[in-house]
Structures are given as C-alpha cells and as structure tokens.
Design an enzyme around this catalytic site. Sequence first.
Site, PDB file in Angstrom:
ATOM      1  CB  ALA A  78      -0.906   0.003   1.232  1.00 28.64           C
ATOM      2  CB  CYS A  79       0.678   4.413  -1.901  1.00 29.97           C
ATOM      3  SG  CYS A  79       1.372   6.070  -1.829  1.00 29.97           S
ATOM      4  CB  VAL A  80       4.000   5.137   2.857  1.00 31.49           C
ATOM      5  CG1 VAL A  80       4.799   6.071   1.957  1.00 31.49           C
ATOM      6  CG2 VAL A  80       4.093   5.592   4.307  1.00 31.49           C
ATOM      7  CB  ALA A  83      -1.463   3.865   3.666  1.00 29.52           C
TER       8      ALA A  83
END
Lengths: 130, 85
Positions: A78-80, A83
């Site tokens: 997941a893209c930080v 997220a």
Amino acid sequence: MATFSLLVTANPHSSQGQFSAIQFAKTLISQGHILKRVFFYADGVLVASRLNCPPSDEYNLTKTWAKLAIEHDFELVACVTVAMKRGITNAAEAERNALTGDNLDPAFEISGLGQLTEAMLESDRLVTFG
Amino acid sequence: MTTLYILNNPDLFQQCSAVLDENDGLLLIENAVVLAQQLEPKTAGFVLEEDLVARGLDSNGSWGNKDYDGFVALTLEYDKTVSWL
C-alpha cells in the site's frame, strides 16, 4: 508464462474493483502465470486495515487478499502517503507520527511509489482496477 | 503498439472510444457491461460475461463474450492495457 502486477485503486466498501482484481489474480495464477505484486493506491489502500470487520455474511476482502498472497507468494503493497492520510499505518509509522495504534494487516506492507514503478518495469503486464 | 482499453464506467464510453485506434481493443467490465446491450463496438469489442450475467443482461451479439480466463488472455494478446477510470 508471463509476470503480472496489479494496481488497485478501487474503494473496497463502495465499488466492485477489489473483487474484480481478486478474480483476475486467481485466474492468472491458475493459468500458470506469475503475480509479482499488487500495489494499492488511492481508496484501494483501505483494504489493508486488519480492523476491517464486515458482517459475517459478507466477503472479507482483506483476509482474501492476505490468504491469496501467502499461498502464492506475491506482495501486497500500500502506498505510504495515501495510507497514512486514511489512517492505515504500521507500527513504525505510528511511532514516527506519535499515533496511538497501528492497523496494517500483517500480510500487507506500506511503501513508496517506487514499488509501483519497479513492478511496472519487472512485469510483462500491469493491469489497473479502479 | 496495440492497447486493450478496460472500461468499467459506462459514462466514459465516448471519451474512451475517441482514443481507440483500429488495432486496439475495448473490454467492458463491471457497470460498463450495460453498453454491450446498447452499442456497437468501433474496434474489437469484448464484454466480461460474469458481470453481464450478474446484472441479468445479454450482449446484443456484436461484442465477444469473455470469462476471466479470456480476460487474462486478452491482456496478453495486446501490448499493454489501459483502464479508463
């Protein structure tokens, strides 16, 4: 035999895209192709919370992704940035940002967009589900 | 370079069609499958059968029905895929 990666931006609570992506992933694996990475972006990251708790008669997308990834050895990333914005965090990011808890499902990791770029470069096909 | 366009939103059909070259393909999935009842494809056109059946719809016959096996195969027949969101 080809190598695939998927980009999933679909909101798990309000659109069909996560279901479509799971079905596509299962099918490509059953055909003998390789799934390298599933990258979650935009509202797609909401599926990475281990606290997602749908009613027992509804499909649990988080657990389905986790089981599939463990069984077939592919990455759920997941893209930080998106997220964190949506309250999806692992323990390290929670500590760094002085948050009181973490909720990332252990089958998922959070990382940067470089992981998406790398997946595109190292896969024969990238297919997007939004 | 051939492209498979994947469309899940029927409202974006005109925009998506405008960029299709003659060797490109268009696959209708999710809510866009309703178009397979109403329109003719301008190039090679396909529709995801599971999503059609789930909505109680039939294709008008001018679209190629694909199951998920066919969906995966299509993504490999074309050089790349673009999901029109």
